[in-house]
Design a protein around this motif. Sequence first.
Motif, PDB file in Angstrom:
ATOM      1  N   GLY A 129      19.759  26.120 -10.029  1.00  0.00           N
ATOM      2  CA  GLY A 129      20.604  27.035  -9.276  1.00  0.00           C
ATOM      3  C   GLY A 129      22.078  26.684  -9.384  1.00  0.00           C
ATOM      4  O   GLY A 129      22.496  25.851 -10.199  1.00  0.00           O
ATOM      5  N   LEU A 130      22.885  27.320  -8.549  1.00  0.00           N
ATOM      6  CA  LEU A 130      24.323  27.076  -8.485  1.00  0.00           C
ATOM      7  C   LEU A 130      24.544  25.746  -7.775  1.00  0.00           C
ATOM      8  O   LEU A 130      24.287  25.623  -6.574  1.00  0.00           O
ATOM      9  N   GLN A 131      25.023  24.752  -8.484  1.00  0.00           N
ATOM     10  CA  GLN A 131      25.051  23.388  -7.955  1.00  0.00           C
ATOM     11  C   GLN A 131      26.304  22.652  -8.382  1.00  0.00           C
ATOM     12  O   GLN A 131      27.023  23.061  -9.288  1.00  0.00           O
ATOM     13  N   ARG A 132      26.541  21.538  -7.696  1.00  0.00           N
ATOM     14  CA  ARG A 132      27.707  20.713  -7.964  1.00  0.00           C
ATOM     15  C   ARG A 132      27.389  19.710  -9.070  1.00  0.00           C
ATOM     16  O   ARG A 132      26.456  18.926  -8.945  1.00  0.00           O
ATOM     17  N   LEU A 133      28.147  19.743 -10.150  1.00  0.00           N
ATOM     18  CA  LEU A 133      28.101  18.703 -11.167  1.00  0.00           C
ATOM     19  C   LEU A 133      29.337  17.844 -10.962  1.00  0.00           C
ATOM     20  O   LEU A 133      30.463  18.336 -11.020  1.00  0.00           O
ATOM     21  N   ARG A 134      29.125  16.563 -10.739  1.00  0.00           N
ATOM     22  CA  ARG A 134      30.245  15.711 -10.352  1.00  0.00           C
ATOM     23  C   ARG A 134      30.096  14.319 -10.956  1.00  0.00           C
ATOM     24  O   ARG A 134      29.053  13.689 -10.826  1.00  0.00           O
ATOM     25  N   ASP A 135      31.119  13.864 -11.647  1.00  0.00           N
ATOM     26  CA  ASP A 135      31.251  12.483 -12.066  1.00  0.00           C
ATOM     27  C   ASP A 135      32.313  11.815 -11.212  1.00  0.00           C
ATOM     28  O   ASP A 135      33.278  12.466 -10.796  1.00  0.00           O
ATOM     29  N   PRO A 136      32.184  10.518 -10.947  1.00  0.00           N
ATOM     30  CA  PRO A 136      33.145   9.884 -10.032  1.00  0.00           C
ATOM     31  C   PRO A 136      34.573   9.873 -10.538  1.00  0.00           C
ATOM     32  O   PRO A 136      35.505   9.861  -9.751  1.00  0.00           O
ATOM     33  N   GLY A 138      35.997  12.316 -12.331  1.00  0.00           N
ATOM     34  CA  GLY A 138      36.533  13.674 -12.360  1.00  0.00           C
ATOM     35  C   GLY A 138      37.028  14.129 -13.716  1.00  0.00           C
ATOM     36  O   GLY A 138      37.473  15.267 -13.859  1.00  0.00           O
ATOM     37  N   LEU A 139      36.970  13.275 -14.746  1.00  0.00           N
ATOM     38  CA  LEU A 139      37.466  13.619 -16.069  1.00  0.00           C
ATOM     39  C   LEU A 139      36.424  14.325 -16.917  1.00  0.00           C
ATOM     40  O   LEU A 139      36.745  14.844 -17.989  1.00  0.00           O
ATOM     41  N   TRP A 140      35.186  14.357 -16.448  1.00  0.00           N
ATOM     42  CA  TRP A 140      34.077  14.872 -17.234  1.00  0.00           C
ATOM     43  C   TRP A 140      33.460  16.093 -16.553  1.00  0.00           C
ATOM     44  O   TRP A 140      33.428  17.180 -17.096  1.00  0.00           O
ATOM     45  N   PHE A 141      32.934  15.869 -15.342  1.00  0.00           N
ATOM     46  CA  PHE A 141      32.315  16.923 -14.544  1.00  0.00           C
ATOM     47  C   PHE A 141      32.924  16.948 -13.150  1.00  0.00           C
ATOM     48  O   PHE A 141      33.085  15.907 -12.524  1.00  0.00           O
ATOM     49  N   ASP A 142      33.237  18.106 -12.653  1.00  0.00           N
ATOM     50  CA  ASP A 142      33.550  18.302 -11.235  1.00  0.00           C
ATOM     51  C   ASP A 142      33.642  19.802 -10.993  1.00  0.00           C
ATOM     52  O   ASP A 142      34.723  20.362 -10.838  1.00  0.00           O
ATOM     53  N   ARG A 143      32.494  20.463 -10.938  1.00  0.00           N
ATOM     54  CA  ARG A 143      32.490  21.921 -10.872  1.00  0.00           C
ATOM     55  C   ARG A 143      31.160  22.408 -10.299  1.00  0.00           C
ATOM     56  O   ARG A 143      30.106  21.797 -10.508  1.00  0.00           O
ATOM     57  N   ASN A 144      31.225  23.525  -9.581  1.00  0.00           N
ATOM     58  CA  ASN A 144      30.018  24.257  -9.217  1.00  0.00           C
ATOM     59  C   ASN A 144      29.684  25.223 -10.341  1.00  0.00           C
ATOM     60  O   ASN A 144      30.532  26.019 -10.742  1.00  0.00           O
ATOM     61  N   ILE A 145      28.454  25.185 -10.829  1.00  0.00           N
ATOM     62  CA  ILE A 145      28.076  26.009 -11.965  1.00  0.00           C
ATOM     63  C   ILE A 145      26.568  26.215 -11.935  1.00  0.00           C
ATOM     64  O   ILE A 145      25.817  25.380 -11.406  1.00  0.00           O
ATOM     65  N   GLU A 146      26.116  27.342 -12.483  1.00  0.00           N
ATOM     66  CA  GLU A 146      24.693  27.603 -12.575  1.00  0.00           C
ATOM     67  C   GLU A 146      24.081  26.641 -13.591  1.00  0.00           C
ATOM     68  O   GLU A 146      24.548  26.549 -14.731  1.00  0.00           O
ATOM     69  N   ALA A 147      23.040  25.905 -13.182  1.00  0.00           N
ATOM     70  CA  ALA A 147      22.497  24.864 -14.044  1.00  0.00           C
ATOM     71  C   ALA A 147      21.032  24.600 -13.735  1.00  0.00           C
ATOM     72  O   ALA A 147      20.542  24.892 -12.640  1.00  0.00           O
ATOM     73  N   VAL A 148      20.358  24.022 -14.717  1.00  0.00           N
ATOM     74  CA  VAL A 148      19.022  23.441 -14.568  1.00  0.00           C
ATOM     75  C   VAL A 148      19.156  21.976 -14.940  1.00  0.00           C
ATOM     76  O   VAL A 148      19.596  21.654 -16.059  1.00  0.00           O
ATOM     77  N   ARG A 149      18.797  21.071 -14.013  1.00  0.00           N
ATOM     78  CA  ARG A 149      18.948  19.636 -14.264  1.00  0.00           C
ATOM     79  C   ARG A 149      17.688  18.875 -13.888  1.00  0.00           C
ATOM     80  O   ARG A 149      17.075  19.130 -12.852  1.00  0.00           O
ATOM     81  N   TRP A 150      17.328  17.921 -14.741  1.00  0.00           N
ATOM     82  CA  TRP A 150      16.303  16.937 -14.398  1.00  0.00           C
ATOM     83  C   TRP A 150      17.006  15.605 -14.230  1.00  0.00           C
ATOM     84  O   TRP A 150      17.705  15.129 -15.130  1.00  0.00           O
ATOM     85  N   ILE A 151      16.860  15.000 -13.046  1.00  0.00           N
ATOM     86  CA  ILE A 151      17.592  13.784 -12.681  1.00  0.00           C
ATOM     87  C   ILE A 151      16.597  12.664 -12.412  1.00  0.00           C
ATOM     88  O   ILE A 151      15.593  12.861 -11.704  1.00  0.00           O
ATOM     89  N   PHE A 152      16.867  11.499 -12.979  1.00  0.00           N
ATOM     90  CA  PHE A 152      16.031  10.315 -12.778  1.00  0.00           C
ATOM     91  C   PHE A 152      16.955   9.182 -12.369  1.00  0.00           C
ATOM     92  O   PHE A 152      17.742   8.680 -13.165  1.00  0.00           O
TER      93      PHE A 152
END
Length: 477
Positions: A129-136, A138-152
């Motif tokens: 869904g529409l979710q926050r992608l964030r790296d600490p 901020g130089l890589w990811f910091d945006r709300n965007i429609e996504a599918v993610r598998w997190i481990f």
Amino acid sequence: MSTRIPKLMMFCAAFGVTQAAQPAQDVPAGWQTDLRLGLGYFGEGERDLGLGDVDETSEGYADLQASAYWNSGLNWAAFFRAQGYAPTDEVTVTDEDQPRRSESFGRLREAWLEYRGLTSYPGEVMRVGLQRLRDPDGLWFDRNIEAVRWIFDTTLVQTHIGVAESFLTYRTDDSDPPASMRDRTFVFGGIGTQWTAGHFVGARAIHAFDHNVDFEEEITDDDTRRDPKRSDRNLTWIDLYTHNGYYDTKPQAGWSYWADVSALVGDRKDFTPATDIDPAVETDDDVKAMAADLGLRYRLPTTVPVQVGAHYAFGSGSEDGDREHRYEQTGLHSNLSRFTGTRSNVYRFNGALQADLTNLHVGTAYISIPQERWDASLVYSHFSRQHAGEPIVADGISVQPEGDGKSLGDGYDLTVAYYFSNPMGRNRAPVEAARGDEGDDLRSNVRLRASMFDPKAAFPEEADPQYMVKLELTLWF
């Protein structure tokens, strides 16, 4: 195209990392809600540095955001966040988008569903869904965007893979995603580990490719599309990093460090429409560029916690019109982070200039004080071009440097915040705590951000300094 995406996902699973708050385990079933009200003042100088007819901006605003988190008590969870924004008049907002003049609007910020039962590991989740992608950083990811993610995410290993694309802005003012994001798919992934106690290494990667790009159709459609797409990207970013908790919200005593190096490869096309004088031009470049960011901070052994730090960042640029080595950031970045070691996010490359790592050298020094009820950061940065005569990327100004001067100018940033408990609200953050974020009793705050960019030799002598000031009261209920 269909055979490309699975291969890229396998590639990214081995090389890339985006950090995200993970759902806490054993959270009681049901709903948790939050309400945040921001009241503030925003002012900035002339974005053309006084070289044209752009006026200063000075407006007040209200920003209301409501969040709701649902947990099934087993493997399912969902999160929703909505926003209402109302300035006293039009104001230029750079908020997960390119700078744009904005009036009042409502917006859906996040809306996602996740499942935690694919494996038996407690730190594994599939989020859609529409979710926050964030790296600490901020130089890589910091945006709300429609996504599918598998997190481990376990104690020793953190990895994820995902696919994202921006389809809508979910705003009531009929604003579309900017052309640079429209019809662009991102395939990304990451892996990181703690190689020894308190020290981490990792890698992250993103592949971005445009589709449905027809320059002629876009230009023909200029009358109806205010922001025609004039770029076609097929780029891959690969980044290696190491740190010892540099971006932790509660920094450690002694030395903290961060180091990362990025490579950018692929190809890009750009289209410049015809004018009365010049014909239309389409450029096609192979890309081999790089960037780096190095940071070191020391917490002095004093009664009042005082920290001093220094950063150096570099992004390669074009030379004599050859754009092969011109680095560009992912387009999902914000350059906002807690690099000074406090709870306040600070623009990494000056709040008034808001530069990107393109054809840029940045030397930064700062001093900060992280207290429980207040924090402060004072930052100085010097900006210069790698190649004189070539353009830079900056959201805070609307003019390009001229001539052969390399020195762009000096940046000064002051951020001061005071934190308190709202007597009319709840102290703990029920939504953040339920999602696994760090809850804090002192969430409400008043924060001042003041920034100035003083142009130097790369700009005309008559260029005026650019400033930005933002004073905001944030209340959590």
